[in-house]
Design an enzyme around this catalytic site. Sequence first.
Site, PDB file in Angstrom:
ATOM      1  N   SER A   1       7.422   0.064  -0.632  1.00 29.47           N
ATOM      2  CA  SER A   1       6.579   1.072  -1.259  1.00 29.47           C
ATOM      3  C   SER A   1       5.630   1.614  -0.211  1.00 29.47           C
ATOM      4  CB  SER A   1       5.774   0.432  -2.383  1.00 29.47           C
ATOM      5  OG  SER A   1       4.842  -0.467  -1.806  1.00 29.47           O
ATOM      6  N   LYS A   2       4.860   2.588  -0.616  1.00 28.60           N
ATOM      7  CA  LYS A   2       3.855   3.143   0.300  1.00 28.60           C
ATOM      8  C   LYS A   2       2.957   2.038   0.820  1.00 28.60           C
ATOM      9  CE  LYS A   2       3.215   7.865   0.361  1.00 28.60           C
ATOM     10  NZ  LYS A   2       3.244   9.042  -0.438  1.00 28.60           N
ATOM     11  N   ARG A   3       2.570   1.125  -0.061  1.00 37.97           N
ATOM     12  CA  ARG A   3       1.648   0.068   0.340  1.00 37.97           C
ATOM     13  C   ARG A   3       2.267  -0.909   1.313  1.00 37.97           C
ATOM     14  NH1 ARG A   3      -0.358  -2.800  -4.381  1.00 37.97           N
ATOM     15  NH2 ARG A   3      -0.825  -4.399  -2.845  1.00 37.97           N
ATOM     16  N   SER A   4       3.565  -1.133   1.171  1.00 29.53           N
ATOM     17  CA  SER A   4       4.177  -2.120   2.065  1.00 29.53           C
ATOM     18  C   SER A   4       4.730  -1.484   3.336  1.00 29.53           C
ATOM     19  CB  SER A   4       5.237  -2.927   1.310  1.00 29.53           C
ATOM     20  OG  SER A   4       6.145  -2.074   0.645  1.00 29.53           O
TER      21      SER A   4
END
Length: 490
Positions: free
Chosen positions: A254-257
């Site tokens: 994801s964007k966060r990872s």
Amino acid sequence: MTDRPVRTRYAPSPTGNPHVGNIRSALFSWAFARSRGGQFILRIEDTDRLRFVEHSVEAIMESLRWLGIDWDEGPDVGGPFGPYFQSQRLEHYRAAAETLIERGRAYRCFCTPERLEQLRAAQAAAKRPPGYDGLCRGLNPAESARRAASEPHVVRFAMPREGTTVLQDVIRGEVVFENALQDDFVMLKSDGFPTYHLAVVVDDTAMRITHCIRGDEWISSAPKHIQLYEALGWERPAWAHLPLILGPDHKKLSKRSGDTALLDYRDRGYLPEAMVNFLALLGWALDDHTTILGVEELTRHFDLARVVPNPAVFDIERLNYLNGHYIRAMEDTRWEELVAEWADRGLPASIPRPLDRAVLRAAAPLLRERVTVLSEVADLIAFLFTDGTPPYDPALLAEKAGDAATAARVLEAAITALDGIAPADWQKEAVEAALRGLEGVLGLKLRKFIPALYVAVMGRPTGIPLFDSLVILGRERTLGRLRAAQALVG
Ligand code: GLU
């Protein structure tokens, strides 16, 4: 299919800045073509006009160029099978659709959006999978042709209703799909634009693509494509679906990872060679031990046979490690250039330009060991470019020394020791000897009292090596900052 000269493609949709996972597909496609002495094509799949994002094409090309991925044919350079924008190739898709209608392998569908919505709702209510029910599949061809002149319609592919479709994937091996579970998918929309499925098959054929290398998220489209090839009587390419990239939590990236735009990594100060090395090993390996590898080795040795089918894990620590590695491995002159560039970008506008080259050159070797990403450069050397005291919270002096009294003692002793060095002797050896000598005077280990000195001089408790820094800073500025700190704790 594989005895033709190798031609691969990267076929992004212009829906924004390409993300790292997507660029990994480009890298593998390119590396495979290059390893076989083949050609690599860039094609822009811009048939979904609702998802079009301005400037995506520039961002796509810039991303590829940053990594050193070059293309033999594409929207900017042209080539014998152009145009390379799908939106400029509509007649090819229409022709293929016509052929399939004539052969009875596709049909016009006149169902209204309202009917399709009702169908979906009924299927959902009955807990059945969504899909077109084939109402228009039975229309008589003459009637269909007549209605087509005046009624809006799409063209659907008539999927075989029985049997299986078998994908021989280079990476995944044999994958079998039940035809009964496939939908009569839309090939041509009512506005005359093709859907991805039709366009990709038409263009991969027209552009003589031999190996279709793409992310695993496309594997569910493969049976549609295989059936289209079958129905059109065209030679299929080889398919290679690249493993998914998961975050460190083993969930979908994801964007966060870490799944952000590739160019964000550039702007945060990652080196292209670190990124290539990092992406290359997301699902592929040269052998069982090589962790450092460059473009040259990748394009020479890349092999689809060594791509693993199970998901790869995106580990930012690995990228940081590689970036540090390449920072330390590069030539001095390039490193100095990068330091100058990132200092210029990151230092406040209040510091006059051009920045002092001699200072930058002196600081560059000190930065090498400390920097993981280039965006850290400016903060680490800002103190060298100002005359006054660097901004910091005075409480930090006491905190780093243990308490205010110790901070005062440390500063007093440091001032005395450094003031004892004659201006002409202000060199690393003398500075180091003076400060190490404080261990005895203060009865404290260097690592106990040095953070307070860092704060006084740099405004932060850690930074580039202190002794060298004081030499670059000079005797007067050093003593001035220590005295200012003394006044703050006193
Ligand atoms: N246009 C598709 C994408 O955006 C291409 C998929 C493929 O490579 O076939 O990724």
